[in-house]
Design an enzyme around this catalytic site. Structure first.
Site, PDB file in Angstrom:
ATOM      1  N   LYS A   1       0.851  -1.195   0.000  1.00 46.97           N
ATOM      2  CA  LYS A   1       0.000   0.000   0.000  1.00 46.97           C
ATOM      3  C   LYS A   1       0.885   1.242   0.000  1.00 46.97           C
ATOM      4  O   LYS A   1       1.633   1.472   0.938  1.00 46.97           O
ATOM      5  CB  LYS A   1      -0.914   0.051   1.220  1.00 46.97           C
TER       6      LYS A   1
ATOM      7  N   GLU B   1       8.821  -0.111  11.638  1.00 54.93           N
ATOM      8  CA  GLU B   1       9.952   0.823  11.504  1.00 54.93           C
ATOM      9  C   GLU B   1       9.365   2.215  11.678  1.00 54.93           C
ATOM     10  O   GLU B   1       8.715   2.730  10.776  1.00 54.93           O
ATOM     11  CB  GLU B   1      10.597   0.699  10.121  1.00 54.93           C
TER      12      GLU B   1
ATOM     13  N   GLU C   1       9.185  14.588  17.126  1.00 53.60           N
ATOM     14  CA  GLU C   1       9.756  14.464  15.790  1.00 53.60           C
ATOM     15  C   GLU C   1       9.210  15.599  14.927  1.00 53.60           C
ATOM     16  O   GLU C   1       7.999  15.752  14.801  1.00 53.60           O
ATOM     17  CB  GLU C   1       9.335  13.104  15.211  1.00 53.60           C
TER      18      GLU C   1
ATOM     19  N   CYS D   1      13.675   9.400   9.063  1.00 52.40           N
ATOM     20  CA  CYS D   1      13.350   8.751  10.343  1.00 52.40           C
ATOM     21  C   CYS D   1      14.566   8.746  11.267  1.00 52.40           C
ATOM     22  O   CYS D   1      14.424   8.726  12.476  1.00 52.40           O
ATOM     23  CB  CYS D   1      12.874   7.332  10.089  1.00 52.40           C
TER      24      CYS D   1
HETATM   25  P1  NDP Z   1       1.978   7.650   8.819  1.00 52.62           P
HETATM   26  O1  NDP Z   1       2.142   6.820  10.021  1.00 52.62           O
HETATM   27  O2  NDP Z   1       0.931   8.711   8.799  1.00 52.62           O
HETATM   28  O3  NDP Z   1       1.647   6.732   7.538  1.00 52.62           O
HETATM   29  C1  NDP Z   1       2.423   5.624   7.183  1.00 52.62           C
HETATM   30  C2  NDP Z   1       1.605   4.707   6.292  1.00 52.62           C
HETATM   31  O4  NDP Z   1       0.527   4.139   7.048  1.00 52.62           O
HETATM   32  C3  NDP Z   1       0.950   5.414   5.100  1.00 52.62           C
HETATM   33  O5  NDP Z   1       0.926   4.554   3.978  1.00 52.62           O
HETATM   34  C4  NDP Z   1      -0.465   5.637   5.612  1.00 52.62           C
HETATM   35  O6  NDP Z   1      -1.394   5.805   4.585  1.00 52.62           O
HETATM   36  C5  NDP Z   1      -0.691   4.331   6.358  1.00 52.62           C
HETATM   37  N1  NDP Z   1      -1.827   4.346   7.282  1.00 52.62           N
HETATM   38  C6  NDP Z   1      -2.426   5.418   7.856  1.00 52.62           C
HETATM   39  N2  NDP Z   1      -3.427   5.000   8.682  1.00 52.62           N
HETATM   40  C7  NDP Z   1      -3.438   3.642   8.630  1.00 52.62           C
HETATM   41  C8  NDP Z   1      -4.232   2.630   9.252  1.00 52.62           C
HETATM   42  N3  NDP Z   1      -5.224   2.943  10.103  1.00 52.62           N
HETATM   43  N4  NDP Z   1      -3.968   1.338   8.977  1.00 52.62           N
HETATM   44  C9  NDP Z   1      -2.966   1.020   8.131  1.00 52.62           C
HETATM   45  N5  NDP Z   1      -2.199   1.929   7.492  1.00 52.62           N
HETATM   46  C10 NDP Z   1      -2.419   3.228   7.740  1.00 52.62           C
HETATM   47  O7  NDP Z   1       3.399   8.234   8.530  1.00 52.62           O
HETATM   48  P2  NDP Z   1       3.824   9.418   7.590  1.00 52.62           P
HETATM   49  O8  NDP Z   1       3.306   9.190   6.216  1.00 52.62           O
HETATM   50  O9  NDP Z   1       3.516  10.688   8.253  1.00 52.62           O
HETATM   51  O10 NDP Z   1       5.415   9.154   7.551  1.00 52.62           O
HETATM   52  C11 NDP Z   1       6.268   9.719   8.442  1.00 52.62           C
HETATM   53  C12 NDP Z   1       6.601   8.787   9.588  1.00 52.62           C
HETATM   54  O11 NDP Z   1       7.257   7.625   9.131  1.00 52.62           O
HETATM   55  C13 NDP Z   1       7.549   9.453  10.548  1.00 52.62           C
HETATM   56  O12 NDP Z   1       7.184   9.222  11.900  1.00 52.62           O
HETATM   57  C14 NDP Z   1       8.867   8.785  10.237  1.00 52.62           C
HETATM   58  O13 NDP Z   1       9.811   8.855  11.252  1.00 52.62           O
HETATM   59  C15 NDP Z   1       8.449   7.411   9.890  1.00 52.62           C
HETATM   60  N6  NDP Z   1       9.484   6.744   9.100  1.00 52.62           N
HETATM   61  C16 NDP Z   1      10.225   5.724   9.647  1.00 52.62           C
HETATM   62  C17 NDP Z   1      11.235   5.116   8.924  1.00 52.62           C
HETATM   63  C18 NDP Z   1      12.002   3.951   9.471  1.00 52.62           C
HETATM   64  O14 NDP Z   1      12.523   3.188   8.673  1.00 52.62           O
HETATM   65  N7  NDP Z   1      12.110   3.761  10.757  1.00 52.62           N
HETATM   66  C19 NDP Z   1      11.564   5.574   7.573  1.00 52.62           C
HETATM   67  C20 NDP Z   1      10.744   6.628   7.121  1.00 52.62           C
HETATM   68  C21 NDP Z   1       9.739   7.181   7.867  1.00 52.62           C
HETATM   69  P3  NDP Z   1      -1.743   7.285   4.098  1.00 52.62           P
HETATM   70  O15 NDP Z   1      -0.460   7.991   3.815  1.00 52.62           O
HETATM   71  O16 NDP Z   1      -2.517   7.016   2.881  1.00 52.62           O
HETATM   72  O17 NDP Z   1      -2.497   7.936   5.218  1.00 52.62           O
END
Ligand code: NDP
Length: 491
Positions: A175, A250, A383, A284
């Site tokens: 997704k 992650e 963050e 991240c």
């Molecule tokens: P989110 O947590 O908002 O979203 C991550 C993913 O989860 C998106 O595809 C989102 O879809 C999806 N999602 C949202 N709600 C649900 C749900 N209820 N059930 C299942 N999936 C869902 O993160 P961000 O997009 O804001 O990304 C930033 C975050 O990611 C930061 O906290 C960052 O630190 C972390 N990150 C961690 C990394 C690592 O490797 N440790 C690397 C990169 C980022 P949609 O976008 O369509 O809402």
């Protein structure tokens, strides 16, 4: 306007109910691409297709070596398309083109690494304590993987999931984030071209609700690989209460960088700049809590301000640009809000702190340095996911380590010192999944990547990743020449 379709069961399709979403180009705030908003029916179709490919199709019966060859082909295609994929990712997410192109080319190495591991996943023969029994374990795929990725490094985050998942023989429904999904559809073309059988990898897009929830709670999903924020992760874990899928998370971080008096100052400043302003701070592993020992605090801060002042802000497609726009308006608003709080929390903004005047359009934020007297400052605690660093002075090594560990996160950490004993001592004491000494943000397909605490669990990359996408299966074979004995007679 570019128009994208989902890739389900080897076919390109719109959402079953025709719903669409729009992606905004963060550098000019203009809509530039339209893509399907997957419904629950689309999620069901994608999961069913992945299950068919695994349990009825050719994927479950081809050899591990053949899986590896398909992954190698994918690696070559990703490298070949790196420039194009990088530019799409930049237009969609605002991430600098020089970063997206280089990162995409390097993603090829991740697929190659896992291609090589595909036929090296071995089991064990057990020295069992029963006569006439031959007992062995094999490592088998877990099943259908729901891979959920955010927008900030999609090619990379997809590779750290798909590489080990496919090498180990699982199938995948990926997704993409609704914020910037375009690269994932372009990547699906490479999957098709590489020759993966239909259903082995499905790529869908849609919002968290209903698409993300329907996917991660689906009874046909056995493994969830999630990258995103901790609040969403909590919802994902709750979703898996209905299917008991194995989960890896992650998540974000608030990673510390410790700079000791004996550090090479130029190296330390480069590390801090890379950790805070690289990827426009949308990383991240951003090293956004910077602790500097008193003896060099003023010198390091002055040099950081110097560097921040010279950073070129601009169009992310321009190779001269060093800091581009953030991906969404919401992030800019979050950072602006945090900036309005710091003074009342006792901190001061040394440089930056708002939107650049020369860019009235686009989600830009000036690289910012906040000097903090303690850690109870919003920019130190939360963050920011933007080019914002918070600095704090410390005196003793123990104090520095205590400050670094005073967080619920634990993804990365940086230690700058020329003293090898201190480098070992301090890195052993820091509670995080990764420690970089005299460097920062280095990654490799060979090195496990993942966090402690609120930064999640599970490891992406390295041999650990193969463990995480397989489980052991125990087979007992009665090798006696006699039939099985009467169960009511104990021996
Ligand atoms: P989110 O947590 O908002 O979203 C991550 C993913 O989860 C998106 O595809 C989102 O879809 C999806 N999602 C949202 N709600 C649900 C749900 N209820 N059930 C299942 N999936 C869902 O993160 P961000 O997009 O804001 O990304 C930033 C975050 O990611 C930061 O906290 C960052 O630190 C972390 N990150 C961690 C990394 C690592 O490797 N440790 C690397 C990169 C980022 P949609 O976008 O369509 O809402």
């Amino acid at each position: 306007m570019n128009r994208y379709q989902q890739y389900i069961d080897g076919e390109w399709c719109d959402a079953s109910d025709g719903q669409t979403m729009t992606s905004i180009n963060p550098s000019n705030e203009e809509p530039w691409a339209e893509f399907p908003a997957a419904s629950e029916a689309d999620v069901n179709r994608a999961v069913e297709s992945a299950r068919r490919a695994l349990y009825e199709g050719p994927w479950g019966s081809i050899t591990a070596t053949q899986r590896g060859k398909l992954l190698s082909r994918l690696a070559a295609l990703v490298r070949e398309k790196a420039l194009y994929l990088g530019e799409i990712e930049t237009t969609d997410s605002g991430k600098l083109a020089r970063e997206t192109r280089a990162q995409t080319a390097y993603v090829g190495d991740y697929y190659d690494y896992f291609a090589g591991l595909a036929d090296k996943i071995e089991g064990k023969t057990l020295p069992i304590d029963k006569p006439d029994m031959h007992v062995f374990t094999t490592r088998v795929p877990i099943g259908v993987v729901a891979a959920v990725v955010p927008w900030n490094a999609q090619m990379f985050l997809a590779a750290t999931k798909l590489g080990p998942a496919l090498a180990a023989g699982n199938t995948v429904v990926l997704k993409a984030s609704e914020v910037a999904p375009a690269t994932m559809f372009e990547f699906a073309r490479a999957i098709e071209e590489a020759g993966f059988p239909p259903g082995v990898v499905n790529v869908i897009s849609g919002s968290g609700e209903p698409c993300g929830r329907a996917l991660t709670s689906h009874p046909g999903i056995s493994r969830v690989a999630f990258t995103g924020g901790p609040e969403t992760a909590a919802r994902v874990v709750a979703n898996t209460a209905s299917n008991f899928a194995v989960v890896s998370l992650e998540l974000g971080g608030k990673s510390p960088i410790l700079v000791f008096d004996d550090a090479d100052i130029e190296g330390a400043v480069n590390g801090i700049v890379a950790g805070n302003f690289g990827a426009s701070g949308q990383s991240c592993v951003a090293g956004s809590r910077v602790f500097i020992q008193s003896g060099i605090y003023n010198e390091v801060l002055a040099e950081l301000e110097n560097r921040a002042r010279r950073i070129v802000i601009g169009d992310p497609l321009d190779d001269a640009t060093q800091v581009g726009p953030l991906a969404t308006r919401m992030q800019v608003e979050r950072i602006t809000q945090a900036m309005s709080e710091v003074a009342s929390q006792g901190a001061s903004i040394r440089f930056g702190g708002g939107r650049p005047k020369e860019f009235p359009k686009g989600y830009y934020v000036v690289p910012t340095i906040v000097e903090c007297p303690h850690q109870e400052v919003t920019t130190m605690r939360e963050e920011m996911f933007g080019p914002v660093m918070s600095a704090l002075r410390f005196d003793t090594e123990d104090e520095g380590v205590a400050l670094a560990n005073d967080t619920r996160f634990g993804l990365g950490a940086g230690v700058f010192t020329e003293n090898v004993a201190r480098a070992h001592r301090v890195s052993a004491k820091i509670r995080s999944g990764i420690v970089w000494v005299n460097t920062y943000r280095a990654i490799s397909p060979i090195a496990p990547f993942g966090g402690f605490g609120m930064s999640g669990y599970g490891r992406e990359a390295g041999l650990d990743a193969i463990e995480d996408y397989t489980r052991s299966k125990t087979t007992w074979i009665n090798i006696s020449s006699e039939p099985m004995s009467n169960p009511f007679v104990m021996r």
